[in-house]
Design a protein around this motif. Structure first.
Motif, PDB file in Angstrom:
ATOM      1  N   ILE A  51     -20.395   8.876  31.325  1.00  0.00           N
ATOM      2  CA  ILE A  51     -20.038   8.391  29.997  1.00  0.00           C
ATOM      3  C   ILE A  51     -20.067   6.863  29.953  1.00  0.00           C
ATOM      4  O   ILE A  51     -20.563   6.252  29.004  1.00  0.00           O
ATOM      5  N   TRP A  52     -19.530   6.231  31.004  1.00  0.00           N
ATOM      6  CA  TRP A  52     -19.538   4.767  31.045  1.00  0.00           C
ATOM      7  C   TRP A  52     -20.961   4.227  31.129  1.00  0.00           C
ATOM      8  O   TRP A  52     -21.275   3.168  30.562  1.00  0.00           O
ATOM      9  N   ARG A  53     -21.819   4.938  31.832  1.00  0.00           N
ATOM     10  CA  ARG A  53     -23.205   4.493  31.933  1.00  0.00           C
ATOM     11  C   ARG A  53     -23.896   4.560  30.580  1.00  0.00           C
ATOM     12  O   ARG A  53     -24.568   3.609  30.163  1.00  0.00           O
ATOM     13  N   PHE A  54     -23.712   5.667  29.867  1.00  0.00           N
ATOM     14  CA  PHE A  54     -24.286   5.781  28.529  1.00  0.00           C
ATOM     15  C   PHE A  54     -23.691   4.719  27.594  1.00  0.00           C
ATOM     16  O   PHE A  54     -24.379   4.190  26.718  1.00  0.00           O
ATOM     17  N   SER A  55     -22.417   4.435  27.777  1.00  0.00           N
ATOM     18  CA  SER A  55     -21.753   3.432  26.944  1.00  0.00           C
ATOM     19  C   SER A  55     -22.354   2.052  27.158  1.00  0.00           C
ATOM     20  O   SER A  55     -22.523   1.278  26.208  1.00  0.00           O
ATOM     21  N   LEU A  56     -22.666   1.733  28.414  1.00  0.00           N
ATOM     22  CA  LEU A  56     -23.289   0.441  28.703  1.00  0.00           C
ATOM     23  C   LEU A  56     -24.647   0.340  28.033  1.00  0.00           C
ATOM     24  O   LEU A  56     -24.987  -0.705  27.453  1.00  0.00           O
ATOM     25  N   TYR A  57     -25.429   1.412  28.086  1.00  0.00           N
ATOM     26  CA  TYR A  57     -26.739   1.396  27.418  1.00  0.00           C
ATOM     27  C   TYR A  57     -26.557   1.172  25.913  1.00  0.00           C
ATOM     28  O   TYR A  57     -27.297   0.398  25.298  1.00  0.00           O
ATOM     29  N   TYR A  58     -25.584   1.860  25.339  1.00  0.00           N
ATOM     30  CA  TYR A  58     -25.389   1.741  23.897  1.00  0.00           C
ATOM     31  C   TYR A  58     -24.798   0.388  23.523  1.00  0.00           C
ATOM     32  O   TYR A  58     -25.001  -0.085  22.409  1.00  0.00           O
ATOM     33  N   TYR A  59     -24.066  -0.210  24.469  1.00  0.00           N
ATOM     34  CA  TYR A  59     -23.556  -1.564  24.247  1.00  0.00           C
ATOM     35  C   TYR A  59     -24.715  -2.513  23.958  1.00  0.00           C
ATOM     36  O   TYR A  59     -24.602  -3.403  23.118  1.00  0.00           O
ATOM     37  N   PHE A  60     -25.832  -2.287  24.662  1.00  0.00           N
ATOM     38  CA  PHE A  60     -26.980  -3.158  24.404  1.00  0.00           C
ATOM     39  C   PHE A  60     -27.765  -2.721  23.173  1.00  0.00           C
ATOM     40  O   PHE A  60     -28.001  -3.522  22.269  1.00  0.00           O
ATOM     41  N   VAL A  61     -28.193  -1.456  23.110  1.00  0.00           N
ATOM     42  CA  VAL A  61     -29.126  -1.057  22.049  1.00  0.00           C
ATOM     43  C   VAL A  61     -28.470  -1.073  20.671  1.00  0.00           C
ATOM     44  O   VAL A  61     -29.138  -1.340  19.665  1.00  0.00           O
ATOM     45  N   PHE A  62     -27.153  -0.795  20.599  1.00  0.00           N
ATOM     46  CA  PHE A  62     -26.483  -0.871  19.298  1.00  0.00           C
ATOM     47  C   PHE A  62     -25.638  -2.129  19.170  1.00  0.00           C
ATOM     48  O   PHE A  62     -25.668  -2.801  18.133  1.00  0.00           O
ATOM     49  N   GLY A  63     -24.866  -2.461  20.209  1.00  0.00           N
ATOM     50  CA  GLY A  63     -23.990  -3.625  20.126  1.00  0.00           C
ATOM     51  C   GLY A  63     -24.755  -4.904  19.874  1.00  0.00           C
ATOM     52  O   GLY A  63     -24.354  -5.725  19.037  1.00  0.00           O
ATOM     53  N   SER A  64     -25.875  -5.084  20.581  1.00  0.00           N
ATOM     54  CA  SER A  64     -26.649  -6.305  20.361  1.00  0.00           C
ATOM     55  C   SER A  64     -27.358  -6.281  19.012  1.00  0.00           C
ATOM     56  O   SER A  64     -27.530  -7.325  18.371  1.00  0.00           O
ATOM     57  N   PHE A  65     -27.774  -5.095  18.553  1.00  0.00           N
ATOM     58  CA  PHE A  65     -28.341  -4.981  17.204  1.00  0.00           C
ATOM     59  C   PHE A  65     -27.318  -5.408  16.165  1.00  0.00           C
ATOM     60  O   PHE A  65     -27.620  -6.204  15.253  1.00  0.00           O
ATOM     61  N   LEU A  66     -26.104  -4.914  16.303  1.00  0.00           N
ATOM     62  CA  LEU A  66     -25.053  -5.258  15.361  1.00  0.00           C
ATOM     63  C   LEU A  66     -24.726  -6.748  15.424  1.00  0.00           C
ATOM     64  O   LEU A  66     -24.552  -7.401  14.387  1.00  0.00           O
ATOM     65  N   ALA A  67     -24.655  -7.281  16.647  1.00  0.00           N
ATOM     66  CA  ALA A  67     -24.357  -8.697  16.804  1.00  0.00           C
ATOM     67  C   ALA A  67     -25.467  -9.571  16.209  1.00  0.00           C
ATOM     68  O   ALA A  67     -25.193 -10.598  15.582  1.00  0.00           O
ATOM     69  N   LEU A  68     -26.718  -9.164  16.404  1.00  0.00           N
ATOM     70  CA  LEU A  68     -27.823  -9.961  15.887  1.00  0.00           C
ATOM     71  C   LEU A  68     -27.882  -9.947  14.370  1.00  0.00           C
ATOM     72  O   LEU A  68     -28.157 -10.980  13.746  1.00  0.00           O
ATOM     73  N   LEU A  69     -27.617  -8.806  13.756  1.00  0.00           N
ATOM     74  CA  LEU A  69     -27.671  -8.793  12.292  1.00  0.00           C
ATOM     75  C   LEU A  69     -26.562  -9.658  11.699  1.00  0.00           C
ATOM     76  O   LEU A  69     -26.699 -10.192  10.592  1.00  0.00           O
ATOM     77  N   LEU A  70     -25.460  -9.818  12.437  1.00  0.00           N
ATOM     78  CA  LEU A  70     -24.393 -10.705  11.983  1.00  0.00           C
ATOM     79  C   LEU A  70     -24.721 -12.173  12.261  1.00  0.00           C
ATOM     80  O   LEU A  70     -24.340 -13.058  11.493  1.00  0.00           O
ATOM     81  N   TRP A  71     -25.423 -12.431  13.353  1.00  0.00           N
ATOM     82  CA  TRP A  71     -25.635 -13.798  13.822  1.00  0.00           C
ATOM     83  C   TRP A  71     -26.937 -14.424  13.332  1.00  0.00           C
ATOM     84  O   TRP A  71     -27.034 -15.656  13.177  1.00  0.00           O
ATOM     85  N   LEU A  72     -27.962 -13.611  13.089  1.00  0.00           N
ATOM     86  CA  LEU A  72     -29.280 -14.148  12.773  1.00  0.00           C
ATOM     87  C   LEU A  72     -29.324 -15.032  11.528  1.00  0.00           C
ATOM     88  O   LEU A  72     -30.057 -16.038  11.531  1.00  0.00           O
ATOM     89  N   PRO A  73     -28.609 -14.704  10.436  1.00  0.00           N
ATOM     90  CA  PRO A  73     -28.689 -15.626   9.291  1.00  0.00           C
ATOM     91  C   PRO A  73     -28.331 -17.059   9.660  1.00  0.00           C
ATOM     92  O   PRO A  73     -29.044 -18.011   9.301  1.00  0.00           O
ATOM     93  N   GLN A  74     -27.241 -17.222  10.402  1.00  0.00           N
ATOM     94  CA  GLN A  74     -26.860 -18.571  10.817  1.00  0.00           C
ATOM     95  C   GLN A  74     -27.888 -19.156  11.778  1.00  0.00           C
ATOM     96  O   GLN A  74     -28.193 -20.354  11.727  1.00  0.00           O
ATOM     97  N   TYR A  75     -28.436 -18.326  12.664  1.00  0.00           N
ATOM     98  CA  TYR A  75     -29.424 -18.815  13.637  1.00  0.00           C
ATOM     99  C   TYR A  75     -30.651 -19.374  12.922  1.00  0.00           C
ATOM    100  O   TYR A  75     -31.147 -20.453  13.262  1.00  0.00           O
ATOM    101  N   TYR A  76     -31.163 -18.620  11.963  1.00  0.00           N
ATOM    102  CA  TYR A  76     -32.329 -19.099  11.222  1.00  0.00           C
ATOM    103  C   TYR A  76     -32.031 -20.416  10.508  1.00  0.00           C
ATOM    104  O   TYR A  76     -32.889 -21.316  10.462  1.00  0.00           O
ATOM    105  N   MET A  77     -30.829 -20.543   9.967  1.00  0.00           N
ATOM    106  CA  MET A  77     -30.471 -21.767   9.251  1.00  0.00           C
ATOM    107  C   MET A  77     -30.350 -22.955  10.204  1.00  0.00           C
ATOM    108  O   MET A  77     -30.741 -24.082   9.869  1.00  0.00           O
ATOM    109  N   GLN A  78     -29.832 -22.723  11.406  1.00  0.00           N
ATOM    110  CA  GLN A  78     -29.668 -23.809  12.365  1.00  0.00           C
ATOM    111  C   GLN A  78     -30.972 -24.165  13.067  1.00  0.00           C
ATOM    112  O   GLN A  78     -31.322 -25.343  13.202  1.00  0.00           O
ATOM    113  N   ALA A  79     -31.689 -23.145  13.543  1.00  0.00           N
ATOM    114  CA  ALA A  79     -32.871 -23.399  14.371  1.00  0.00           C
ATOM    115  C   ALA A  79     -34.096 -23.771  13.548  1.00  0.00           C
ATOM    116  O   ALA A  79     -34.956 -24.533  14.027  1.00  0.00           O
ATOM    117  N   TYR A  80     -34.202 -23.259  12.321  1.00  0.00           N
ATOM    118  CA  TYR A  80     -35.418 -23.463  11.539  1.00  0.00           C
ATOM    119  C   TYR A  80     -35.155 -24.069  10.162  1.00  0.00           C
ATOM    120  O   TYR A  80     -36.030 -24.050   9.304  1.00  0.00           O
TER     121      TYR A  80
END
Length: 434
Positions: free
Chosen positions: A217-246
């Motif tokens: 279960i912990w192994r599957f959780s780690l995989y999902y931490y990346f495939v979903f957690g990072s997706f969720l984090a990026l959709l929250l963070w990308l607007p600011q990233y685009y404004m700062q970087a570009y």
């Protein structure tokens, strides 16, 4: 509904399955749009309240935290009683927080309200449990993949919030979302089919202690931490990233982020089909390699190199323009969409009768990625002073996932060879004359 047995539930697709899937996906889309409301509102709040990158990350994480933590106990509960009924209660519970949104004007107030309407994040756990009941094991990847398309509900936020602000004003965003949630709740209550009672009596419920001590279960959780957690984090963070970087304005940044979110969400159904056909583990391993290559380039900060030549200095500029950056983000989003579907296909292979508890635990750890990663992004940016620090963190998380999966696969192969050798020895002993 005709009488069904536990065997029927496991091996056959039940009548009303498609209607259940459609209504569940619509409800999940609405809940996901509420859960990610700060992805759009956060930019304006950051400017209004003059927040640092770390404070901004904490603001984005507030709704995600509640939705993540409550997925575990409510997922266990969803294996005991009707997940459909629990889902209706959850949708009703977030409406008061949305109605109070126009009355709050402080940072702490927005944090508390974010924690409240973050309850909408539990909808994924209820939906996984509800949808998995209706479909045969051979169709779980596709069914859960189609349900996961509800991640595209964040597109509602990226489109609706700016329109509401332009034509109605900020004070109407919360009430407008509350009205939409009420409409979806009524439709779900009236049109979605009730689960068969046997779905909640056919197997013992996994306890929190059992889940917490299961290495798989912990192994599957780690995989999902990346495939979903990072997706969720990026959709929250990308607007600011685009404004700062570009140097984009808010509308342009939202449009580029919306492209990432929409494509990543829509391909989840295709990822479920691939998981059914080729196996969830093979899809996950491919996803990780694709993301590793993309993150290698995204992690490198814009750099200027000066080479001292014999006659003159040569200046080299190393960096990604906005189009190359967007292409790499698009590839990562598509890969993550495949990965989110394949992880839950694997979970169903091992825990078909415990999708509420097992699926809820994995979903909780994955959602914690959406909670912790934006904070780490903000800290990295404040400490390192470079905009690509967020991708360096994701590269490290992905490396840990791949190392874990590699050793898990090696252990599985070893156990398979050991079992095969024991079988061959047993058959050889049986053939020996007495």
């Amino acid at each position: 509904m005709k009488h069904v047995t536990p065997t029927t539930l496991a091996q056959a697709t039940l009548p009303g399955a498609n209607r259940a899937l459609l209504l569940a996906t619509l409800a999940f889309s609405a809940c996901f749009s509420v859960w990610t409301l700060y992805a759009v509102m956060g930019i304006a709040l950051q400017q209004q309240l003059t927040l640092s990158a770390t404070q901004y990350g904490i603001l984005l994480a507030a709704p995600i935290l509640t939705g993540a933590i409550l997925r575990v106990p409510l997922g266990i509960l969803a294996d005991r009683i009707s997940s459909r009924r629990l889902w209706l209660y959850q949708m009703l519970a977030v409406m008061p927080a949305l109605l109070l949104l126009p009355l709050v004007d402080s940072y702490s107030g927005h944090l508390w309200l974010g924690l409240w309407f973050g309850l909408s994040g539990v909808s994924f756990t209820f939906g996984v449990r509800y949808v998995s009941i209706w479909f045969a094991s051979s169709r779980q990847g596709r069914a859960l993949g189609l349900f996961g398309v509800g991640n595209a509900g964040v597109a509602i936020t990226f489109v609706l919030v700016p329109l509401a602000v332009t034509y109605l004003g900020w004070q109407w965003v919360g009430p407008l979302y509350a009205a939409g949630m009420l409409l979806i709740t009524v439709l779900f209550a009236l049109l979605s089919p009730a689960e068969p009672a046997q779905a909640y009596t056919q197997a013992a419920v996994l306890s929190l202690r059992t889940l917490a001590t299961d290495a798989r279960i912990w192994r599957f959780s780690l995989y999902y931490y990346f495939v979903f957690g990072s997706f969720l984090a990026l959709l929250l963070w990308l607007p600011q990233y685009y404004m700062q970087a570009y140097a984009m304005n808010a509308q342009q940044a939202m449009a580029f982020t919306l492209f990432f979110v929409a494509t990543s969400s829509m391909v989840r159904a295709l990822g479920g089909w691939f998981a059914d056909r080729y196996g969830g583990r093979a899809v996950n391993w491919s996803v990780f390699w694709v993301c590793l290559v993309c993150l290698f380039f995204l992690s490198y900060p814009p750099t200027t190199l000066i080479v001292h030549g014999l006659e003159k200095d040569v200046q080299l500029e190393i960096g990604l323009n906005v189009w190359w950056f967007t292409l790499l983000i698009f590839v990562i989003g598509v890969a993550q969409g495949f990965g989110r579907a394949s992880v839950y296909k694997v979970i169903h292979d091992y825990y078909p009768q415990h999708m509420g508890s097992a699926g809820g635990f994995v979903a909780a750890i994955g959602a914690l990625g959406g909670c912790t990663l934006p904070i780490l992004f903000g800290v990295a940016q404040d400490v390192l002073g470079i905009v690509t620090g967020c991708f360096m963190i994701l590269y490290g998380v992905l490396a840990l996932c791949m190392i874990t999966m590699f050793f898990a696969n090696q252990a599985a192969k070893y156990q398979q060879k050991l079992a095969q050798a024991r079988t061959e020895n047993f058959l050889r002993d049986e053939d020996q004359p007495l």
